[in-house]
Write a protein that holds these residues in place. Structure first.
Motif, short mmCIF file in Angstrom:
data_model
loop_
_atom_site.label_atom_id
_atom_site.label_comp_id
_atom_site.label_asym_id
_atom_site.label_seq_id
_atom_site.Cartn_x
_atom_site.Cartn_y
_atom_site.Cartn_z
N ASN A 146 13.51 22.62 69.05
CA ASN A 146 12.34 22.04 68.41
C ASN A 146 12.79 20.86 67.56
O ASN A 146 13.76 20.94 66.83
CB ASN A 146 11.66 23.10 67.54
CG ASN A 146 10.30 22.65 67.04
OD1 ASN A 146 10.19 21.73 66.24
ND2 ASN A 146 9.26 23.34 67.50
N ASN A 150 8.28 17.26 64.24
CA ASN A 150 7.01 17.95 64.49
C ASN A 150 6.29 18.27 63.19
O ASN A 150 6.90 18.50 62.15
CB ASN A 150 7.25 19.23 65.29
CG ASN A 150 7.64 18.95 66.72
OD1 ASN A 150 7.02 18.13 67.39
ND2 ASN A 150 8.70 19.61 67.20
N ASP A 378 2.88 23.60 78.79
CA ASP A 378 4.10 22.81 78.76
C ASP A 378 3.85 21.55 79.59
O ASP A 378 3.51 21.64 80.77
CB ASP A 378 5.27 23.62 79.34
CG ASP A 378 5.41 24.98 78.66
OD1 ASP A 378 5.91 25.01 77.52
OD2 ASP A 378 5.00 25.99 79.27
N TYR A 394 12.75 15.53 77.01
CA TYR A 394 11.80 16.08 76.04
C TYR A 394 10.55 16.54 76.77
O TYR A 394 10.25 16.09 77.88
CB TYR A 394 11.44 15.03 74.98
CG TYR A 394 12.65 14.47 74.25
CD1 TYR A 394 13.11 15.09 73.09
CD2 TYR A 394 13.34 13.37 74.75
CE1 TYR A 394 14.23 14.59 72.42
CE2 TYR A 394 14.45 12.87 74.09
CZ TYR A 394 14.90 13.49 72.92
OH TYR A 394 16.01 13.01 72.29
N GLY A 402 6.56 27.46 67.39
CA GLY A 402 6.50 26.07 67.02
C GLY A 402 6.06 25.86 65.58
O GLY A 402 5.76 26.81 64.85
N LYS A 403 6.00 24.61 65.18
CA LYS A 403 5.62 24.27 63.81
C LYS A 403 4.12 24.07 63.65
O LYS A 403 3.61 24.07 62.53
CB LYS A 403 6.35 23.00 63.38
CG LYS A 403 7.87 23.16 63.34
CD LYS A 403 8.54 21.85 62.94
CE LYS A 403 10.06 22.02 62.92
NZ LYS A 403 10.76 20.75 62.60
N ASP A 407 4.06 21.08 69.88
CA ASP A 407 5.30 20.53 69.34
C ASP A 407 6.06 19.83 70.45
O ASP A 407 5.88 20.14 71.64
CB ASP A 407 6.19 21.64 68.77
CG ASP A 407 5.76 22.06 67.37
OD1 ASP A 407 4.72 21.55 66.90
OD2 ASP A 407 6.46 22.89 66.76
N TYR A 409 9.73 19.28 72.12
CA TYR A 409 11.03 19.94 72.23
C TYR A 409 11.99 19.02 72.98
O TYR A 409 11.60 18.35 73.94
CB TYR A 409 10.90 21.26 72.98
CG TYR A 409 10.14 22.33 72.21
CD1 TYR A 409 10.82 23.32 71.52
CD2 TYR A 409 8.75 22.32 72.20
CE1 TYR A 409 10.11 24.30 70.80
CE2 TYR A 409 8.04 23.29 71.49
CZ TYR A 409 8.73 24.27 70.80
OH TYR A 409 8.04 25.22 70.10
#
Length: 637
Positions: A146, A150, A378, A394, A402-403, A407, A409
């Motif tokens: 991650n 983000n 995704d 990415y 996630g945040k 997010d 990655y």
């Protein structure tokens, strides 16, 4: 927040109360994206009077959005039986719901019942990916992490920009208005430097594109053109622009290195997403919701000249596009990556890879599997080479841990992700006339002889087969009354044959035979043994080699050798000579690899079956005697 923040943000109206006078309270909740409240309201309304077909499907969609897949699938299935207003996009949601609540066999069985109304490509894609995903994990090691950039809001659509990463975010800014449907800021484009390990930090607003109070998103930087493509809200004099139905859609714009902006694709009623410019073909790829869509958003391309659009949009077709949504195209080293929420994936949006074939078509898209893909969404996959067969890239995801909503990655991987496949595309045709041959059976076997896949050519002779990679295969093709095609390939040869259309030339048996003396025989030039001899000379061998080739092409053929002499000489001597000649022909054919099972008899008839009146004692010219001296290779049907 899921990937369809784009659908929420870019397909909305100026006033949520517009045209709601004919809607119920539940409808208003639904079209306001308050799905749980919509479910509760629809259930209450249904107790008073039956819901309309449209409302029942709205309820199914609301269940689907809230993850109540069993409830959603029941309504979708019921609507599908009634053949109401079920769209292909909802058909995909129905299958997604079934996939999440039932085993795959039930989905596969249902697909078979609908095979006549579905594209062959969709059925092939589904079958292939189901087989792949049941075969275990990919043999690649990758590290997914991650990024520190983000935020609690949506962060999506990563893109390479020199030594930096561009991305989109709905994080709040002091100078940005809040977008009412999501409660977040309008999307904007940000940039951050990439360190040597692929980490990204210190994000700032990207200043190389014109400022706007509305959406800017999904950037793509073309190194060849030194231009930045991105999507933005349609505006007029700094205010949002709407079509006649008060829809505000999204356009594709481009900014040159000098900062000059221009629109490339703009339609007030059509939203465009995820531009990608391929420098080699000069195609601009994107996702859009045109009327010719196979489901939701499809992937299209336009041809360009130095970045200037030169053609109408072309749909990539049912090999790539499905009843679901396809977005985020990305080309790398001949592979076409994109994301789709088609029903046979692992979750919502999954990343797929398809090889671009020699004829410009695409191989069956392969799900990149667990790790890259999850049960969530995704998408926005990008990749580049780092060296030593190591790659980094990415993607965006709303996976657990996630945040925020979506997010971004980063990842590193020790090879090209996705299962390697062997794709065979080409044409079966008549080698004599060049016309295509339909319904030819084409089979690929592994090195043990086990059948991997079996298919048939289309009416024009074209065919397309794809299998997981094998360390060697055998390709066979056949059709009744036609020659048999056989080719064994090593791994290196397999790589080579994928680079161009694969041709399977057939010979029709009828083209190789003729009727003589009221029997079917192989077409051969007439040949003669030396006088009184039974030795196969060079001229005879050349004709017999044609027999060998015929047997190779028709391994089930059964032949009979019949040798004849003229009437000159003793009858017993002629009978023995003709038998010796038939035996010599048989020996030659066997030596050249013809099986004994292909030759059911080899007989000499001497002067028993003369074709004219040149009997013993009759005067005949030489050419008349020669008519009687002959060898026939009879086809025993």
């Amino acid at each position: 927040m899921k990937w369809n923040i784009f659908l929420i943000m870019f397909l909305t109206v100026a006033n949520f109360c517009f045209a709601q006078e004919n809607r119920s309270k539940a409808d208003n909740y639904f079209y306001g994206y308050e799905y749980q409240k919509a479910i509760e309201a629809y259930i209450k309304e249904a107790k008073k009077k039956p819901l309309s077909d449209a409302q029942r499907l709205n309820l199914a969609d609301a269940y689907f959005k809230m993850g109540a897949y069993e409830n959603a699938s029941k309504i979708y299935m019921d609507s599908n039986k009634k053949d109401t207003i079920m769209s292909v996009h909802r058909f995909n949601k129905m299958l997604q719901s079934l996939s999440k609540t039932s085993d795959r066999e039930r989905v596969v069985t249902f697909l078979k019942t609908k095979s006549s109304s579905l594209t062959s490509e969709l059925l092939e894609n589904a079958t292939f990916n189901y087989e792949l995903m049941s075969g275990g994990e990919a043999n690649l090691s990758f590290d997914l992490f991650n990024l520190s950039i983000n935020s609690p809001q949506a962060d999506t659509s990563p893109a390479f920009y020199k030594d930096q990463l561009l991305f989109s975010s709905s994080r709040h800014q002091d100078n940005k208005n809040t977008y009412v449907p999501t409660g977040e800021a309008y999307l904007d484009i940000y940039t951050a430097p990439i360190d040597e390990n692929g980490g990204v930090s210190n994000a700032t607003t990207f200043s190389k594109i014109p400022s706007s109070n509305f959406h800017k998103s999904t950037p793509f930087y073309s190194e060849k053109l030194n231009n930045i493509f991105y999507i933005l809200s349609n505006t007029n004099d700094g205010e949002m622009a709407f079509d006649d139905n008060w829809k505000n859609a999204l356009a594709i714009g481009v900014v040159s290195s000098s900062g000059q902006f221009r629109f490339l694709l703009k339609d007030l009623s059509t939203s465009f997403y995820y531009p990608f410019f391929d420098a080699e073909s000069e195609r601009l790829y994107f996702a859009a919701n045109f009327d010719d869509s196979y489901g939701g958003t499809d992937i299209y391309y336009v041809t360009t000249n130095n970045g200037q659009v030169m053609s109408a949009p072309t749909n990539l077709g049912p090999r790539i596009n499905s009843p679901g949504n396809e977005i985020s195209p990305f080309l790398f080293n001949g592979d076409f990556y994109f994301s789709s929420d088609v029903f046979y994936g692992l979750g919502g949006m999954d990343v797929y890879k398809s090889t671009v074939m020699a004829d410009g078509g695409h191989s069956i898209p392969v799900n990149l599997g667990e790790g890259i893909n999850t049960e969530k969404d995704d998408f926005g996959f990008i990749i580049k080479e780092r060296g030593n067969d190591t790659y980094s890239g990415y993607l965006a995801s709303n996976r657990a841990g996630g945040k925020g909503g979506d997010d971004i990655y980063g990842f590193t991987i020790n090879g090209i992700p996705g299962l390697k496949t062997f794709a065979l595309r080409g044409k079966a045709f008549n080698s004599t006339s060049g016309t295509g041959i339909g319904q030819a059976q084409i089979t690929i076997q592994d090195t043990t002889g086990a059948v991997i896949i079996e298919s048939y050519s289309k009416a024009d002779g074209s065919f397309s087969l794809e299998i997981p990679w094998q360390e060697g295969v055998t390709i066979t093709a056949s059709k009744e009354k036609h020659s048999v095609f056989f080719m064994a390939l090593t791994p290196d040869e397999m790589k080579n044959v994928q680079e161009s259309p694969f041709e399977i030339g057939f010979v029709l048996l009828d083209d190789l035979v003729e009727e003589r003396e009221e029997q079917t025989v192989l077409k051969l030039n007439k040949f003669y043994f030396d006088k009184g001899k039974s030795i196969v000379n060079t001229a005879i061998a050349a004709e017999l080699d044609k027999v060998v080739e015929t047997v190779r092409k028709f391994p089930e053929i059964r032949l009979a050798i019949a040798s004849h002499t003229d009437s000159r000489g003793g009858s017993s001597t002629n009978l023995k000579l003709s038998q010796d000649r038939s035996n010599a022909i048989l020996a030659y054919l066997l030596k050249q690899g013809v099986s004994q099972t292909n030759i059911i008899e080899a007989l000499g008839y001497g002067e028993e079956k003369l074709t004219n009146k040149c009997v013993n004692g009759a005067y005949c010219l030489e050419f008349l005697h020669k008519q009687n001296e002959r060898t026939l290779i009879k086809v025993m049907r």
